[in-house]
Design a protein around this motif. Structure first.
Motif, PDB file in Angstrom:
ATOM      1  N   PRO A  73      22.595  -1.501  -4.243  1.00  0.00           N
ATOM      2  CA  PRO A  73      22.017  -2.691  -5.361  1.00  0.00           C
ATOM      3  C   PRO A  73      21.072  -3.349  -4.840  1.00  0.00           C
ATOM      4  N   GLN A  74      21.245  -4.284  -3.922  1.00  0.00           N
ATOM      5  CA  GLN A  74      19.935  -4.844  -3.868  1.00  0.00           C
ATOM      6  C   GLN A  74      18.558  -4.777  -3.491  1.00  0.00           C
ATOM      7  N   VAL A  75      18.813  -3.273  -3.302  1.00  0.00           N
ATOM      8  CA  VAL A  75      16.698  -3.073  -2.819  1.00  0.00           C
ATOM      9  C   VAL A  75      16.755  -2.349  -4.665  1.00  0.00           C
ATOM     10  N   GLY A  76      15.809  -2.801  -5.232  1.00  0.00           N
ATOM     11  CA  GLY A  76      15.069  -2.458  -6.036  1.00  0.00           C
ATOM     12  C   GLY A  76      13.469  -1.692  -6.485  1.00  0.00           C
ATOM     13  N   GLY A  77      13.318  -1.100  -5.478  1.00  0.00           N
ATOM     14  CA  GLY A  77      12.646  -0.043  -5.364  1.00  0.00           C
ATOM     15  C   GLY A  77      11.901  -0.058  -3.866  1.00  0.00           C
ATOM     16  N   HIS A  78      10.685   1.035  -3.697  1.00  0.00           N
ATOM     17  CA  HIS A  78      10.306   1.423  -2.447  1.00  0.00           C
ATOM     18  C   HIS A  78       8.547   0.864  -2.098  1.00  0.00           C
ATOM     19  N   VAL A  79       7.906   0.708  -1.661  1.00  0.00           N
ATOM     20  CA  VAL A  79       6.196   0.277  -1.137  1.00  0.00           C
ATOM     21  C   VAL A  79       5.967   1.434  -0.584  1.00  0.00           C
ATOM     22  N   PHE A  80       5.305   2.286  -0.366  1.00  0.00           N
ATOM     23  CA  PHE A  80       4.017   3.479   0.403  1.00  0.00           C
ATOM     24  C   PHE A  80       2.883   2.878   0.996  1.00  0.00           C
ATOM     25  N   PHE A  81       2.615   2.693   3.100  1.00  0.00           N
ATOM     26  CA  PHE A  81       1.859   2.819   3.952  1.00  0.00           C
ATOM     27  C   PHE A  81       0.521   3.872   3.722  1.00  0.00           C
ATOM     28  N   ALA A  82      -0.316   4.364   3.048  1.00  0.00           N
ATOM     29  CA  ALA A  82      -0.918   3.369   2.040  1.00  0.00           C
ATOM     30  C   ALA A  82      -2.193   4.549   1.237  1.00  0.00           C
ATOM     31  N   ALA A  83      -2.656   4.149   0.843  1.00  0.00           N
ATOM     32  CA  ALA A  83      -3.017   4.754  -0.952  1.00  0.00           C
ATOM     33  C   ALA A  83      -4.196   6.112  -0.118  1.00  0.00           C
ATOM     34  N   LYS A  84      -4.333   6.151   1.001  1.00  0.00           N
ATOM     35  CA  LYS A  84      -5.758   7.828   1.826  1.00  0.00           C
ATOM     36  C   LYS A  84      -4.156   8.523   1.835  1.00  0.00           C
ATOM     37  N   ASP A  85      -3.212   7.498   2.341  1.00  0.00           N
ATOM     38  CA  ASP A  85      -2.206   8.099   2.921  1.00  0.00           C
ATOM     39  C   ASP A  85      -1.424   9.519   1.895  1.00  0.00           C
ATOM     40  N   VAL A  86      -1.025   8.542   0.533  1.00  0.00           N
ATOM     41  CA  VAL A  86      -0.747   9.247  -0.750  1.00  0.00           C
ATOM     42  C   VAL A  86      -1.605   9.944  -1.159  1.00  0.00           C
TER      43      VAL A  86
ATOM     44  N   THR B 212      14.030   0.480 -14.578  1.00  0.00           N
ATOM     45  CA  THR B 212      13.079  -0.545 -13.984  1.00  0.00           C
ATOM     46  C   THR B 212      12.830   0.024 -12.469  1.00  0.00           C
ATOM     47  N   GLU B 213      12.386  -0.339 -11.266  1.00  0.00           N
ATOM     48  CA  GLU B 213      12.002   0.213 -10.485  1.00  0.00           C
ATOM     49  C   GLU B 213      10.698  -0.080  -9.357  1.00  0.00           C
ATOM     50  N   MET B 214      10.579  -0.634  -8.504  1.00  0.00           N
ATOM     51  CA  MET B 214       9.578  -0.299  -7.236  1.00  0.00           C
ATOM     52  C   MET B 214       8.957   0.770  -7.130  1.00  0.00           C
ATOM     53  N   ARG B 215       7.867   0.942  -7.616  1.00  0.00           N
ATOM     54  CA  ARG B 215       7.011   2.467  -6.679  1.00  0.00           C
ATOM     55  C   ARG B 215       5.787   2.118  -6.795  1.00  0.00           C
ATOM     56  N   GLY B 216       5.503   1.863  -5.733  1.00  0.00           N
ATOM     57  CA  GLY B 216       4.581   0.577  -5.208  1.00  0.00           C
ATOM     58  C   GLY B 216       3.454   1.194  -4.063  1.00  0.00           C
ATOM     59  N   VAL B 217       2.344   1.496  -4.206  1.00  0.00           N
ATOM     60  CA  VAL B 217       1.038   1.497  -3.258  1.00  0.00           C
ATOM     61  C   VAL B 217       0.524   0.805  -2.858  1.00  0.00           C
ATOM     62  N   TRP B 218       0.023   0.840  -1.490  1.00  0.00           N
ATOM     63  CA  TRP B 218      -0.836  -0.583  -0.709  1.00  0.00           C
ATOM     64  C   TRP B 218      -2.234   0.204  -0.952  1.00  0.00           C
ATOM     65  N   LEU B 219      -2.761  -0.645  -1.530  1.00  0.00           N
ATOM     66  CA  LEU B 219      -4.896   0.220  -1.120  1.00  0.00           C
ATOM     67  C   LEU B 219      -5.952  -0.626  -0.467  1.00  0.00           C
ATOM     68  N   ALA B 220      -5.843  -0.799   0.692  1.00  0.00           N
ATOM     69  CA  ALA B 220      -6.090  -1.628   2.241  1.00  0.00           C
ATOM     70  C   ALA B 220      -7.806  -1.558   1.626  1.00  0.00           C
ATOM     71  N   THR B 221      -8.244  -2.160   1.997  1.00  0.00           N
ATOM     72  CA  THR B 221     -10.246  -2.153   1.709  1.00  0.00           C
ATOM     73  C   THR B 221     -10.330  -2.622   3.395  1.00  0.00           C
ATOM     74  N   VAL B 222      -9.925  -3.628   3.864  1.00  0.00           N
ATOM     75  CA  VAL B 222      -9.603  -3.916   5.074  1.00  0.00           C
ATOM     76  C   VAL B 222     -10.526  -2.612   6.575  1.00  0.00           C
ATOM     77  N   ALA B 223     -11.535  -2.595   6.932  1.00  0.00           N
ATOM     78  CA  ALA B 223     -12.474  -1.514   7.767  1.00  0.00           C
ATOM     79  C   ALA B 223     -12.264  -0.474   6.972  1.00  0.00           C
ATOM     80  N   ASN B 224     -13.150  -0.244   5.463  1.00  0.00           N
ATOM     81  CA  ASN B 224     -12.683   0.884   4.383  1.00  0.00           C
ATOM     82  C   ASN B 224     -11.257   1.551   4.726  1.00  0.00           C
ATOM     83  N   ARG B 225     -10.176   1.405   4.856  1.00  0.00           N
ATOM     84  CA  ARG B 225      -9.633   2.044   5.408  1.00  0.00           C
ATOM     85  C   ARG B 225      -8.974   2.832   4.488  1.00  0.00           C
ATOM     86  N   ASP B 226      -9.140   2.224   3.107  1.00  0.00           N
ATOM     87  CA  ASP B 226      -8.920   3.739   2.374  1.00  0.00           C
ATOM     88  C   ASP B 226      -9.187   3.659   1.420  1.00  0.00           C
ATOM     89  N   TRP B 227     -10.401   2.410   0.646  1.00  0.00           N
ATOM     90  CA  TRP B 227     -11.175   2.211   0.103  1.00  0.00           C
ATOM     91  C   TRP B 227     -12.263   0.949  -0.224  1.00  0.00           C
TER      92      TRP B 227
END
Length: 414
Positions: A377-390, A41-56
């Protein structure tokens, strides 16, 4: 994050770093790291930004079918890369990506604020994410109203036009005043409406509380401070208390409305420099969240007010003013012994950008971040900025992360 993205603001803030040079990180191709055991179990996240139509969506005014197709593509890309959480921006500028009784439909959907898009983006995102085994965290910006100073550009029914006394003009933009109790109550109500209506897995705030400093300008909250600031040592302490109240109250109300929904925050990566506070990080950042944004992010973690924190550690290993390799262990120590989970916010958008330091030209830079994080061990995962770049991944940095660290799926934290 035309209007600047939230990360553009963070990038602008970085230009004020006292030391802008970077120590060149090893740019050689690293051997494939073992990393932490996968399939856990770990965070594998991505931000999906809508402001200024950045990603969607890619532009305003697409048909409902086109918008839905683009949204589903981002979810499918997350699945492809074995991510498990999408953090979807649903209130970018005091507006809504769902039918809200509190605020108008976002202009980033149709090009016209208040115009219904003909479908329910948040409802669809939650449903389609869950079908794919993804968690969907709804991301809200609490106080930003508009990226101009003209209230009349807002739809006539906008709460800011009905309550101009709630509004502060600063840095060429409009903000709700965090020092007014009625503003705080309204913001919480607007957010909780989405939590009531949809089975979101999380509620997410980014790095905007009081706005980033603008040289030569003053955030005019004199009247609010005169009325509500008695009993505080100074205005700074009062402002931090205003944000503390927002965090504590939002957390409590989320659990009342939808128990089990997680509440997380993604602040600018530096709480305070060690030169300012002996408890601070070994950094020389020109922005400190405690002092400049009135956000005591360390306190929120230590007091267990939030479920998770994702500091934006948007610098390479070896960057002199704010070294990833120094900030990550600092945050790990802050989270040690608390109930607040720590995930690292990763600057995928910098990978391959010629304007960035040499380390970011190496597709392995982000992979090295995950290798380093596996030691804590305190680091439980990562989140990537952002969806368009993924999705585009021009430098191949995300592909390298997947190959080195995400060979097997991982369950999202709950």
């Amino acid at each position: 994050m035309g209007r600047l993205s939230r990360r553009a603001f963070a990038m602008a803030a970085l230009s004020t770093l006292a030391t802008t040079g970077s120590a060149a990180a090893d740019t050689g191709r690293a051997s494939r790291p073992a990393g932490r055991p996968r399939g856990v179990t770990e965070m594998r996240g991505v931000w999906l930004a809508t402001v200024a139509n950045r990603d969607w969506p890619s532009r305003p005014g697409l048909t409902p079918a086109q918008q839905r197709t683009e949204l589903i593509a981002h979810l499918d890309t997350a699945v492809r890369d074995r991510l498990n959480t999408v953090i979807f921006q649903v209130r970018p500028t005091a507006d809504a990506l769902w039918p809200s009784p509190y605020e108008p439909w976002s202009q980033y959907l149709t090009g016209t604020q208040g115009k219904a898009p003909g479908w329910d983006p948040l409802g669809t995102a939650v449903e389609e994410a869950h079908v794919r085994g993804l968690q969907l965290h709804a991301w809200f910006n609490p106080y930003r109203i508009a990226n101009n100073t003209d209230l009349t550009k807002l739809v006539p029914s906008h709460p800011a036009r009905k309550h101009p006394d709630w509004v502060v003009t600063y840095g060429g933009k409009l903000y709700y005043n965090p020092g007014l109790p009625q503003v705080r109550a309204f913001v919480e109500n607007a957010i909780l409406d989405a939590v009531k209506k949809y089975p979101v897995d999380g509620v997410h705030f980014d790095d905007y509380f009081y706005p980033y400093p603008v040289a030569g300008q003053t955030f005019d909250d004199d009247a609010a401070y005169d009325r509500y600031g008695s009993g505080f040592a100074d205005r700074a302490a009062w402002r931090r208390d205003n944000i503390d109240k927002l965090i504590r109250e939002t957390a409590a109300r989320i659990q009342q409305v939808r128990p089990g929904t997680r509440f997380g925050i993604s602040p600018f990566g530096v709480w305070r420099n060690i030169a300012t506070d002996s408890r601070g990080s070994d950094t020389r950042a020109g922005v400190q969240t405690y002092d400049d944004l009135s956000a005591d992010t360390r306190k929120w973690v230590r007091e267990n007010w939030i479920d998770y924190i994702v500091p934006q550690l948007y610098w390479n290993i070896g960057f002199a003013a704010a070294d990833y390799a120094k900030l990550l262990p600092w945050w790990a120590e802050v989270a040690r012994g608390t109930k607040t989970r720590l995930y690292a916010g990763e600057a995928l958008y910098k990978a391959g950008d010629p304007a960035q330091p040499a380390a970011w030209q190496d597709p392995a830079e982000l992979s090295r971040h995950l290798t380093l994080a596996a030691k804590y061990p305190q680091v439980g995962g990562h989140v990537f900025f952002a969806a368009k770049d993924v999705a585009v991944d021009p430098a191949g940095a995300m592909a390298r992360v997947v190959a080195d660290h995400y060979r097997q799926p991982a369950k999202p934290p709950r």
